[in-house]
Design a protein around this motif. Structure first.
Motif, PDB file in Angstrom:
ATOM      1  N   SER A 105      18.922  56.741  34.142  1.00  0.00           N
ATOM      2  CA  SER A 105      19.434  56.624  33.186  1.00  0.00           C
ATOM      3  C   SER A 105      19.866  55.048  32.652  1.00  0.00           C
ATOM      4  O   SER A 105      19.919  54.102  33.730  1.00  0.00           O
ATOM      5  CB  SER A 105      21.333  57.643  32.753  1.00  0.00           C
ATOM      6  OG  SER A 105      21.603  56.976  34.011  1.00  0.00           O
ATOM      7  N   THR A 141      22.289  51.661  30.756  1.00  0.00           N
ATOM      8  CA  THR A 141      23.389  51.598  30.879  1.00  0.00           C
ATOM      9  C   THR A 141      22.874  50.871  29.206  1.00  0.00           C
ATOM     10  O   THR A 141      21.859  50.849  28.914  1.00  0.00           O
ATOM     11  CB  THR A 141      24.025  50.383  31.104  1.00  0.00           C
ATOM     12  OG1 THR A 141      22.850  48.774  31.194  1.00  0.00           O
ATOM     13  CG2 THR A 141      24.261  50.662  33.202  1.00  0.00           C
ATOM     14  N   PRO A 142      24.194  51.393  28.513  1.00  0.00           N
ATOM     15  CA  PRO A 142      23.339  50.912  27.139  1.00  0.00           C
ATOM     16  C   PRO A 142      23.534  49.701  26.675  1.00  0.00           C
ATOM     17  O   PRO A 142      22.707  49.330  25.912  1.00  0.00           O
ATOM     18  CB  PRO A 142      25.173  51.043  25.597  1.00  0.00           C
ATOM     19  CG  PRO A 142      25.631  52.360  27.536  1.00  0.00           C
ATOM     20  CD  PRO A 142      25.393  51.374  28.810  1.00  0.00           C
ATOM     21  N   SER A 143      23.657  48.524  27.149  1.00  0.00           N
ATOM     22  CA  SER A 143      23.343  47.331  27.003  1.00  0.00           C
ATOM     23  C   SER A 143      23.135  46.300  28.750  1.00  0.00           C
ATOM     24  O   SER A 143      23.640  46.440  30.019  1.00  0.00           O
ATOM     25  CB  SER A 143      24.851  46.475  26.588  1.00  0.00           C
ATOM     26  OG  SER A 143      25.482  46.464  27.324  1.00  0.00           O
ATOM     27  N   ALA A 199      22.134  44.926  23.845  1.00  0.00           N
ATOM     28  CA  ALA A 199      21.819  46.132  23.301  1.00  0.00           C
ATOM     29  C   ALA A 199      20.019  47.104  23.857  1.00  0.00           C
ATOM     30  O   ALA A 199      19.028  46.625  23.309  1.00  0.00           O
ATOM     31  CB  ALA A 199      21.891  46.701  22.261  1.00  0.00           C
ATOM     32  N   ARG A 200      20.482  47.962  24.968  1.00  0.00           N
ATOM     33  CA  ARG A 200      18.828  48.625  24.849  1.00  0.00           C
ATOM     34  C   ARG A 200      18.779  49.682  24.062  1.00  0.00           C
ATOM     35  O   ARG A 200      19.418  50.858  23.188  1.00  0.00           O
ATOM     36  CB  ARG A 200      19.546  49.102  26.106  1.00  0.00           C
ATOM     37  CG  ARG A 200      19.606  48.773  27.540  1.00  0.00           C
ATOM     38  CD  ARG A 200      19.035  48.941  28.582  1.00  0.00           C
ATOM     39  NE  ARG A 200      18.721  48.217  30.139  1.00  0.00           N
ATOM     40  CZ  ARG A 200      18.662  48.439  31.026  1.00  0.00           C
ATOM     41  NH1 ARG A 200      19.514  49.627  31.455  1.00  0.00           N
ATOM     42  NH2 ARG A 200      18.642  47.756  31.849  1.00  0.00           N
ATOM     43  N   PRO A 201      17.141  50.058  23.168  1.00  0.00           N
ATOM     44  CA  PRO A 201      17.575  50.958  22.580  1.00  0.00           C
ATOM     45  C   PRO A 201      17.264  52.820  23.051  1.00  0.00           C
ATOM     46  O   PRO A 201      16.254  53.188  22.562  1.00  0.00           O
ATOM     47  CB  PRO A 201      16.028  49.941  22.107  1.00  0.00           C
ATOM     48  CG  PRO A 201      15.383  49.345  22.674  1.00  0.00           C
ATOM     49  CD  PRO A 201      16.463  49.261  23.729  1.00  0.00           C
ATOM     50  N   TRP A 202      17.070  52.485  24.014  1.00  0.00           N
ATOM     51  CA  TRP A 202      16.751  53.416  25.131  1.00  0.00           C
ATOM     52  C   TRP A 202      17.809  54.310  25.861  1.00  0.00           C
ATOM     53  O   TRP A 202      18.883  53.757  26.208  1.00  0.00           O
ATOM     54  CB  TRP A 202      15.428  53.843  25.819  1.00  0.00           C
ATOM     55  CG  TRP A 202      15.279  52.544  26.974  1.00  0.00           C
ATOM     56  CD1 TRP A 202      15.977  52.552  27.991  1.00  0.00           C
ATOM     57  CD2 TRP A 202      14.930  51.536  26.411  1.00  0.00           C
ATOM     58  NE1 TRP A 202      15.827  51.375  28.543  1.00  0.00           N
ATOM     59  CE2 TRP A 202      15.505  50.252  27.371  1.00  0.00           C
ATOM     60  CE3 TRP A 202      14.284  50.265  25.668  1.00  0.00           C
ATOM     61  CZ2 TRP A 202      14.692  49.360  27.960  1.00  0.00           C
ATOM     62  CZ3 TRP A 202      13.646  49.354  25.300  1.00  0.00           C
ATOM     63  CH2 TRP A 202      13.775  49.252  26.748  1.00  0.00           C
ATOM     64  N   HIS A 203      18.501  55.594  25.830  1.00  0.00           N
ATOM     65  CA  HIS A 203      19.139  55.918  26.846  1.00  0.00           C
ATOM     66  C   HIS A 203      18.605  56.125  28.264  1.00  0.00           C
ATOM     67  O   HIS A 203      18.994  56.232  29.269  1.00  0.00           O
ATOM     68  CB  HIS A 203      19.622  57.084  26.655  1.00  0.00           C
ATOM     69  CG  HIS A 203      20.276  56.595  25.241  1.00  0.00           C
ATOM     70  ND1 HIS A 203      21.447  56.319  24.438  1.00  0.00           N
ATOM     71  CD2 HIS A 203      20.012  57.382  23.710  1.00  0.00           C
ATOM     72  CE1 HIS A 203      21.703  55.839  23.081  1.00  0.00           C
ATOM     73  NE2 HIS A 203      20.793  56.773  22.598  1.00  0.00           N
TER      74      HIS A 203
END
Length: 79
Positions: free
Chosen positions: A45, A47-49, A54-58
């Protein structure tokens, strides 16, 4: 995040190396018992950033040399 060389080595010794050594031992054991390499699935998984962006994926689908299983998974997740 900047780590000192000593902290980096501490983390490698405490987390990275023991994990990879244990996984390698299981893979070798299964390969020896069955005569073939096992299929290994590991969920990673994100992290959100990272580094303030910011990352565009989860989650990600990562692989090394054999892309048969990950390609099939990507195809299924894309539908």
């Amino acid at each position: 995040l900047s780590l000192s060389p000593e902290e980096r080595e501490r983390r490698l010794d405490n987390y990275y190396r023991p994990y990879h050594d244990a996984v390698g031992a299981v893979i070798a054991s299964v390969a020896e018992a069955t005569g073939s390499a096992p299929f290994i699935f590991s969920l990673h998984s994100f992290t959100p950033s990272m580094q303030g962006r910011a990352r565009p994926w989860h989650a990600g689908v990562l692989w090394d040399l054999d892309d048969r299983a990950p390609r099939a998974l990507i195809d299924l997740l894309s539908k």
